[in-house]
Write a protein that holds these residues in place. Sequence first.
Motif, PDB file in Angstrom:
ATOM      1  N   MET A 128     -18.682   6.553  -5.721  1.00 25.09           N
ATOM      2  CA  MET A 128     -18.454   5.118  -5.772  1.00 25.09           C
ATOM      3  C   MET A 128     -17.993   4.620  -4.401  1.00 25.09           C
ATOM      4  O   MET A 128     -17.499   5.401  -3.582  1.00 25.09           O
ATOM      5  CB  MET A 128     -17.413   4.780  -6.848  1.00 25.09           C
ATOM      6  N   LYS A 129     -18.171   3.322  -4.182  1.00 23.90           N
ATOM      7  CA  LYS A 129     -17.733   2.709  -2.934  1.00 23.90           C
ATOM      8  C   LYS A 129     -16.254   2.322  -3.036  1.00 23.90           C
ATOM      9  O   LYS A 129     -15.662   2.358  -4.115  1.00 23.90           O
ATOM     10  CB  LYS A 129     -18.586   1.474  -2.639  1.00 23.90           C
ATOM     11  N   MET A 130     -15.683   1.940  -1.903  1.00 17.10           N
ATOM     12  CA  MET A 130     -14.278   1.553  -1.866  1.00 17.10           C
ATOM     13  C   MET A 130     -13.993   0.430  -2.853  1.00 17.10           C
ATOM     14  O   MET A 130     -12.978   0.463  -3.576  1.00 17.10           O
ATOM     15  CB  MET A 130     -13.875   1.139  -0.454  1.00 17.10           C
ATOM     16  N   LYS A 131     -14.862  -0.568  -2.908  1.00 20.71           N
ATOM     17  CA  LYS A 131     -14.655  -1.702  -3.795  1.00 20.71           C
ATOM     18  C   LYS A 131     -14.588  -1.248  -5.249  1.00 20.71           C
ATOM     19  O   LYS A 131     -13.768  -1.748  -6.040  1.00 20.71           O
ATOM     20  CB  LYS A 131     -15.769  -2.729  -3.607  1.00 20.71           C
ATOM     21  N   GLU A 132     -15.436  -0.294  -5.624  1.00 15.60           N
ATOM     22  CA  GLU A 132     -15.447   0.222  -6.994  1.00 15.60           C
ATOM     23  C   GLU A 132     -14.182   1.036  -7.280  1.00 15.60           C
ATOM     24  O   GLU A 132     -13.639   0.990  -8.388  1.00 15.60           O
ATOM     25  CB  GLU A 132     -16.691   1.080  -7.212  1.00 15.60           C
ATOM     26  N   LEU A 133     -13.715   1.771  -6.265  1.00 16.84           N
ATOM     27  CA  LEU A 133     -12.489   2.554  -6.438  1.00 16.84           C
ATOM     28  C   LEU A 133     -11.290   1.621  -6.629  1.00 16.84           C
ATOM     29  O   LEU A 133     -10.411   1.893  -7.456  1.00 16.84           O
ATOM     30  CB  LEU A 133     -12.278   3.460  -5.225  1.00 16.84           C
ATOM     31  N   GLU A 134     -11.246   0.542  -5.873  1.00 17.49           N
ATOM     32  CA  GLU A 134     -10.167  -0.440  -6.029  1.00 17.49           C
ATOM     33  C   GLU A 134     -10.160  -1.001  -7.451  1.00 17.49           C
ATOM     34  O   GLU A 134      -9.104  -1.119  -8.075  1.00 17.49           O
ATOM     35  CB  GLU A 134     -10.349  -1.583  -5.031  1.00 17.49           C
ATOM     36  N   LYS A 135     -11.342  -1.339  -7.956  1.00 18.49           N
ATOM     37  CA  LYS A 135     -11.455  -1.926  -9.293  1.00 18.49           C
ATOM     38  C   LYS A 135     -11.049  -0.921 -10.364  1.00 18.49           C
ATOM     39  O   LYS A 135     -10.398  -1.270 -11.355  1.00 18.49           O
ATOM     40  CB  LYS A 135     -12.880  -2.402  -9.527  1.00 18.49           C
ATOM     41  N   ALA A 136     -11.431   0.343 -10.180  1.00 18.64           N
ATOM     42  CA  ALA A 136     -11.165   1.374 -11.187  1.00 18.64           C
ATOM     43  C   ALA A 136      -9.691   1.750 -11.262  1.00 18.64           C
ATOM     44  O   ALA A 136      -9.211   2.208 -12.309  1.00 18.64           O
ATOM     45  CB  ALA A 136     -12.010   2.615 -10.906  1.00 18.64           C
ATOM     46  N   THR A 137      -8.955   1.560 -10.158  1.00 21.01           N
ATOM     47  CA  THR A 137      -7.563   2.034 -10.111  1.00 21.01           C
ATOM     48  C   THR A 137      -6.524   0.931  -9.953  1.00 21.01           C
ATOM     49  O   THR A 137      -5.341   1.159 -10.209  1.00 21.01           O
ATOM     50  CB  THR A 137      -7.391   3.017  -8.939  1.00 21.01           C
ATOM     51  N   GLY A 138      -6.952  -0.233  -9.499  1.00 25.39           N
ATOM     52  CA  GLY A 138      -5.993  -1.308  -9.246  1.00 25.39           C
ATOM     53  C   GLY A 138      -5.194  -1.107  -7.974  1.00 25.39           C
ATOM     54  O   GLY A 138      -4.172  -1.760  -7.769  1.00 25.39           O
ATOM     55  N   VAL A 139      -5.655  -0.230  -7.101  1.00 27.25           N
ATOM     56  CA  VAL A 139      -4.980   0.054  -5.840  1.00 27.25           C
ATOM     57  C   VAL A 139      -5.816  -0.523  -4.695  1.00 27.25           C
ATOM     58  O   VAL A 139      -7.031  -0.329  -4.646  1.00 27.25           O
ATOM     59  CB  VAL A 139      -4.799   1.576  -5.634  1.00 27.25           C
ATOM     60  N   GLY A 140      -5.179  -1.235  -3.773  1.00 32.15           N
ATOM     61  CA  GLY A 140      -5.881  -1.876  -2.668  1.00 32.15           C
ATOM     62  C   GLY A 140      -6.369  -0.890  -1.630  1.00 32.15           C
ATOM     63  O   GLY A 140      -5.842   0.227  -1.496  1.00 32.15           O
ATOM     64  N   ARG A 141      -7.347  -1.309  -0.849  1.00 31.55           N
ATOM     65  CA  ARG A 141      -7.976  -0.404   0.111  1.00 31.55           C
ATOM     66  C   ARG A 141      -7.044   0.040   1.231  1.00 31.55           C
ATOM     67  O   ARG A 141      -7.138   1.176   1.695  1.00 31.55           O
ATOM     68  CB  ARG A 141      -9.247  -1.042   0.690  1.00 31.55           C
ATOM     69  N   GLU A 142      -6.149  -0.824   1.668  1.00 28.77           N
ATOM     70  CA  GLU A 142      -5.230  -0.413   2.728  1.00 28.77           C
ATOM     71  C   GLU A 142      -4.288   0.683   2.246  1.00 28.77           C
ATOM     72  O   GLU A 142      -3.965   1.621   2.988  1.00 28.77           O
ATOM     73  CB  GLU A 142      -4.439  -1.618   3.244  1.00 28.77           C
ATOM     74  N   THR A 143      -3.848   0.570   0.999  1.00 29.08           N
ATOM     75  CA  THR A 143      -2.990   1.610   0.425  1.00 29.08           C
ATOM     76  C   THR A 143      -3.771   2.908   0.267  1.00 29.08           C
ATOM     77  O   THR A 143      -3.260   3.998   0.554  1.00 29.08           O
ATOM     78  CB  THR A 143      -2.442   1.159  -0.936  1.00 29.08           C
ATOM     79  N   ILE A 144      -5.026   2.796  -0.173  1.00 31.41           N
ATOM     80  CA  ILE A 144      -5.883   3.985  -0.329  1.00 31.41           C
ATOM     81  C   ILE A 144      -6.065   4.672   1.019  1.00 31.41           C
ATOM     82  O   ILE A 144      -5.947   5.899   1.126  1.00 31.41           O
ATOM     83  CB  ILE A 144      -7.248   3.609  -0.936  1.00 31.41           C
ATOM     84  N   ARG A 145      -6.329   3.908   2.063  1.00 27.05           N
ATOM     85  CA  ARG A 145      -6.500   4.489   3.398  1.00 27.05           C
ATOM     86  C   ARG A 145      -5.210   5.137   3.883  1.00 27.05           C
ATOM     87  O   ARG A 145      -5.239   6.193   4.529  1.00 27.05           O
ATOM     88  CB  ARG A 145      -6.969   3.407   4.369  1.00 27.05           C
ATOM     89  N   PHE A 146      -4.078   4.518   3.570  1.00 22.87           N
ATOM     90  CA  PHE A 146      -2.786   5.116   3.945  1.00 22.87           C
ATOM     91  C   PHE A 146      -2.590   6.451   3.235  1.00 22.87           C
ATOM     92  O   PHE A 146      -2.147   7.436   3.846  1.00 22.87           O
ATOM     93  CB  PHE A 146      -1.646   4.159   3.599  1.00 22.87           C
ATOM     94  N   TYR A 147      -2.912   6.498   1.947  1.00 19.95           N
ATOM     95  CA  TYR A 147      -2.768   7.747   1.189  1.00 19.95           C
ATOM     96  C   TYR A 147      -3.656   8.842   1.774  1.00 19.95           C
ATOM     97  O   TYR A 147      -3.256  10.015   1.819  1.00 19.95           O
ATOM     98  CB  TYR A 147      -3.146   7.524  -0.277  1.00 19.95           C
ATOM     99  N   ILE A 148      -4.832   8.487   2.224  1.00 27.64           N
ATOM    100  CA  ILE A 148      -5.726   9.477   2.824  1.00 27.64           C
ATOM    101  C   ILE A 148      -5.135   9.999   4.124  1.00 27.64           C
ATOM    102  O   ILE A 148      -5.117  11.203   4.388  1.00 27.64           O
ATOM    103  CB  ILE A 148      -7.126   8.874   3.054  1.00 27.64           C
ATOM    104  N   ARG A 149      -4.615   9.093   4.957  1.00 30.65           N
ATOM    105  CA  ARG A 149      -4.014   9.506   6.227  1.00 30.65           C
ATOM    106  C   ARG A 149      -2.823  10.428   6.005  1.00 30.65           C
ATOM    107  O   ARG A 149      -2.588  11.355   6.784  1.00 30.65           O
ATOM    108  CB  ARG A 149      -3.564   8.282   7.033  1.00 30.65           C
ATOM    109  N   GLU A 150      -2.059  10.166   4.924  1.00 30.33           N
ATOM    110  CA  GLU A 150      -0.854  10.945   4.651  1.00 30.33           C
ATOM    111  C   GLU A 150      -1.138  12.219   3.870  1.00 30.33           C
ATOM    112  O   GLU A 150      -0.219  12.988   3.582  1.00 30.33           O
ATOM    113  CB  GLU A 150       0.156  10.088   3.879  1.00 30.33           C
TER     114      GLU A 150
END
Length: 243
Positions: free
Chosen positions: A1-23
Amino acid sequence: MKMKELEKATGVGRETIRFYIREGLLPEPERPKRNVARYGEEHVERLKLIKQLQQERFLPLTVIKHVMHARDQKSGGPVEPLIGLEEVLYPLLADPEGLKTRLFDEAVATCGLSPEDAEELVEMELVAVERREDGSRWIDHRNARLLQLWAEVREAGFTANLSYGPRGWQRYAEFVKFLVDDEVATFYRNLGDRLDQKEAAKLAAAGIRLINEILPLMRTDAILREVREISRRGGLAPDDKSE
């Protein structure tokens, strides 16, 4: 799935998702092309777990990262039951005023150390700071006091002119890490599957306080005995490689 679909499926914004990946809280997505990222069910499950741990167990991201690592390594055993122990232990080791944190730069500005020396102490892990999602750095009362004490070490005369630059204190960080790694691993192995978190935290707090009193007494006594022995010999021991 794309980022937009992941945001919709989880309710988590893309900036937070990118932060979690970096960490390291989330794995890197698949990248079939340079500017294309694909996310899978693993990302959905992990994001839901992170939210659950935050909302139900009130765990900070630093602890959640350890939970994720333990699950990835399938370590289980005596460690997993006590994951998050620090959240129960920390209040037992500080008064309410001591639980407050402050910006690292503010603590440096008032402690008497130069910013360069303070950064070097952080790099050597002689002082610990917390980096938050917005990039700001915070320090608790214990580490703010460490900054002040290192400044007083400098004021007492242990300066670079006498070969006591910040790097000269590296041995203390190495010694403490060696000692603590062994202490903590032994604690988890002995008690991790025998006590609940409250019982473990109470016992750990008592042990920390007692050993914190025992070690300085042992060190002072050992220093006095070693100085006395050097006087008796009239010089350093042949195998003394200290600089």
